[in-house]
Design a protein around this motif. Structure first.
Motif, PDB file in Angstrom:
ATOM      1  N   UNK A 106       1.539  -8.337  -4.253  1.00  0.00           N
ATOM      2  CA  UNK A 106       2.571  -7.630  -4.998  1.00  0.00           C
ATOM      3  C   UNK A 106       2.165  -6.186  -5.264  1.00  0.00           C
ATOM      4  N   UNK A 107       3.141  -5.356  -5.563  1.00  0.00           N
ATOM      5  CA  UNK A 107       2.877  -3.956  -5.881  1.00  0.00           C
ATOM      6  C   UNK A 107       2.047  -3.887  -7.158  1.00  0.00           C
ATOM      7  N   UNK A 108       0.900  -3.221  -7.079  1.00  0.00           N
ATOM      8  CA  UNK A 108       0.001  -3.103  -8.226  1.00  0.00           C
ATOM      9  C   UNK A 108      -0.987  -4.235  -8.352  1.00  0.00           C
ATOM     10  N   UNK A 109      -0.891  -5.263  -7.517  1.00  0.00           N
ATOM     11  CA  UNK A 109      -1.834  -6.370  -7.645  1.00  0.00           C
ATOM     12  C   UNK A 109      -1.479  -7.542  -6.770  1.00  0.00           C
ATOM     13  N   UNK A 110      -1.441  -8.728  -7.378  1.00  0.00           N
ATOM     14  CA  UNK A 110      -1.188  -9.971  -6.669  1.00  0.00           C
ATOM     15  C   UNK A 110      -0.252 -10.833  -7.504  1.00  0.00           C
ATOM     16  N   UNK A 111       0.303 -11.854  -6.862  1.00  0.00           N
ATOM     17  CA  UNK A 111       1.095 -12.825  -7.611  1.00  0.00           C
ATOM     18  C   UNK A 111       0.225 -13.505  -8.668  1.00  0.00           C
ATOM     19  N   UNK A 112      -0.979 -13.885  -8.255  1.00  0.00           N
ATOM     20  CA  UNK A 112      -1.901 -14.519  -9.180  1.00  0.00           C
ATOM     21  C   UNK A 112      -3.291 -14.474  -8.560  1.00  0.00           C
ATOM     22  N   UNK A 169      -0.907   5.097  -7.712  1.00  0.00           N
ATOM     23  CA  UNK A 169      -1.772   4.123  -8.378  1.00  0.00           C
ATOM     24  C   UNK A 169      -2.718   3.431  -7.403  1.00  0.00           C
ATOM     25  N   UNK A 170      -2.744   3.883  -6.147  1.00  0.00           N
ATOM     26  CA  UNK A 170      -3.538   3.191  -5.135  1.00  0.00           C
ATOM     27  C   UNK A 170      -5.036   3.232  -5.438  1.00  0.00           C
ATOM     28  N   UNK A 171      -5.519   4.283  -6.128  1.00  0.00           N
ATOM     29  CA  UNK A 171      -6.942   4.373  -6.454  1.00  0.00           C
ATOM     30  C   UNK A 171      -7.307   3.533  -7.670  1.00  0.00           C
ATOM     31  N   UNK A 172      -6.299   3.048  -8.382  1.00  0.00           N
ATOM     32  CA  UNK A 172      -6.547   2.288  -9.608  1.00  0.00           C
ATOM     33  C   UNK A 172      -6.506   0.785  -9.404  1.00  0.00           C
ATOM     34  N   UNK A 173      -6.242   0.338  -8.179  1.00  0.00           N
ATOM     35  CA  UNK A 173      -6.185  -1.108  -7.918  1.00  0.00           C
ATOM     36  C   UNK A 173      -7.586  -1.700  -8.099  1.00  0.00           C
ATOM     37  N   UNK A 218       0.826  -1.208   0.000  1.00  0.00           N
ATOM     38  CA  UNK A 218       0.000   0.000   0.000  1.00  0.00           C
ATOM     39  C   UNK A 218       0.859   1.257   0.000  1.00  0.00           C
ATOM     40  N   UNK A 219       1.947   1.236   0.775  1.00  0.00           N
ATOM     41  CA  UNK A 219       2.825   2.394   0.829  1.00  0.00           C
ATOM     42  C   UNK A 219       3.453   2.720  -0.510  1.00  0.00           C
TER      43      UNK A 219
END
Length: 407
Positions: A182-188, A113-117, A105-106
């Motif tokens: 992960x940054x921007x999302x997830x591993x899967x 890009x936190x609002x675009x997740x 999150x940090x």
């Protein structure tokens, strides 16, 4: 018995003749230094306590740290932001998903890009974090019962925790150090069928939590060992920076999931349990353990709501890319930034100072605010005057993980 003793009267002290009076007073007030740890099982890691005692009474406790120094901050300053996540896992290894969530999150907020997740990603993050919170509390309560002499609750809680471990292993292939968020999302994305198996687990766990309440928390022996022991007044907890169940056990309804309203927590319905002094004085060891059990109920409610969203409004699609927002080089602008979140043990925070030129993908400075470190700092305050046998009960009630303390 010495022949110099003239007579004995029924009082708080023995009245003895003058030649031996001074010697007797010396023996009566002689202090001992006892080392507890760093390999003692009740210290929940490599923690050494230098205990100064007068007989069975604790005069002072001096914690000694540094037996598990992980150099987390220096590792983080020498690696790109995304490659630090496996090291974040190794701080509080009992609740690694929660630690990953805060770190990610940090970085996302620094990148803007936190609002675009995607909402599906956010609900999956909260789902796995709350499952990991329950698993962490099971270890805390189970090992605590073991510390004070009860073996069966430990086995039962490890059995139930194993179901969570298998679910998380199914997601990412790891049982403890996940590297999943992960940054921007997830591993899967979640495996097919995960939501249904998770619902089956919830049905299984709800009656088990009731058993836990009856077997441990409401047990007469457990109450006698924990009520009125290790009392932490609210003012002292606040002054020492205590957070999590340690702070809430003293009566303050402070939870960053509600205070900061990060991720999708504002959209979820759950309560913040606090200590009420039901079995003894407010803020004792019983209150802290009771708060952890009640939090497991609330985490189950959160997991259920996440599953409803993931199987209803935010279902899996072929177009879903869990890492779509990640730039090839993560280079935040020059800034100083602090992020915090509610880990299983309290407020976990990270301070970032990015590259002053804004051209490096490694942070210039990183500092971790570890909740276990602050919770440990209050140990001497709530142990003075207690019995030596109660020190183990006090340590366990703080739920320490030394990987986070030593970082």
């Amino acid at each position: 018995m010495s022949q110099t003793i003239q007579h004995i009267v029924k009082s708080d002290n023995l009245l003895i003749s003058e030649p031996n009076k001074f010697q007797a007073e010396q023996l009566r007030s002689e202090e001992m230094i006892i080392n507890v740890g760093p390999q003692h099982p009740s210290t929940h890691g490599v923690l050494r306590l230098e205990v100064i005692s007068d007989g069975e009474t604790i005069v002072d406790v001096v914690p000694h740290l540094g037996y598990l120094h992980r150099c987390f901050e220096k590792h983080a300053e020498s690696l790109p932001y995304n490659q630090t996540i496996p090291f974040v896992d190794r701080m509080d290894y009992m609740a690694a998903m929660n630690s990953e969530h805060v770190w990610v999150m940090g970085v996302e907020r620094m990148l803007g890009i936190d609002k675009d997740i995607p909402k599906r990603v956010e609900y999956i993050r909260v789902l796995v974090a709350e499952l990991n919170r329950i698993a962490s509390h099971f270890v805390a309560i189970g090992t605590y019962a073991l510390d004070i002499g009860a073996y069966t609750p430990f086995l039962w809680l490890m059995r139930d925790r194993e179901h969570i471990q298998r679910l998380l292993e199914w997601i990412c292939g790891a049982r403890m150090l996940y590297n999943y968020i992960w940054i921007g999302g997830l591993y899967y994305d979640l495996p097919v069928g995960f939501e249904d198996r998770c619902r089956d687990f919830i049905k299984y766990l709800k009656p088990k939590l009731l058993e836990l309440q009856q077997l441990v928390i409401d047990n007469k022996i457990f109450v006698q060992r924990t009520a009125n022991v290790g009392v932490l007044p609210l003012a002292v907890a606040v002054n020492y920076g205590c957070t999590g169940p340690v702070l809430r056990g003293s009566g303050l309804r402070w939870d960053l999931r509600r205070v900061d309203n990060y991720s999708v927590y504002p959209e979820l319905d759950f309560e913040i349990p606090v200590g009420k002094g039901e079995m003894g004085i407010l803020g004792d060891c019983w209150d802290r353990n009771n708060v952890r059990v009640l939090e497991c109920y609330e985490s189950l409610k959160i997991v259920e709501q996440c599953l409803e969203q993931l199987q209803g409004k935010y279902v899996r699609t072929r177009e879903f890319d869990p890492q779509a927002l990640v730039p090839k080089k993560i280079r935040p602008k020059s800034m100083e930034f602090y992020i915090r979140g509610e880990s299983a043990k309290g407020e976990l925070g990270f301070f970032f100072k990015t590259d002053p030129a804004g051209k490096s993908d490694t942070p210039f400075r990183v500092k971790a605010r570890a909740c276990s470190f602050h919770n440990l700092s209050v140990l001497p305050e709530i142990s003075r005057g207690a019995l030596l046998a109660d020190l183990i009960a006090v340590i366990g009630s703080l739920d320490l993980v030394m990987g986070e303390v030593d970082r």
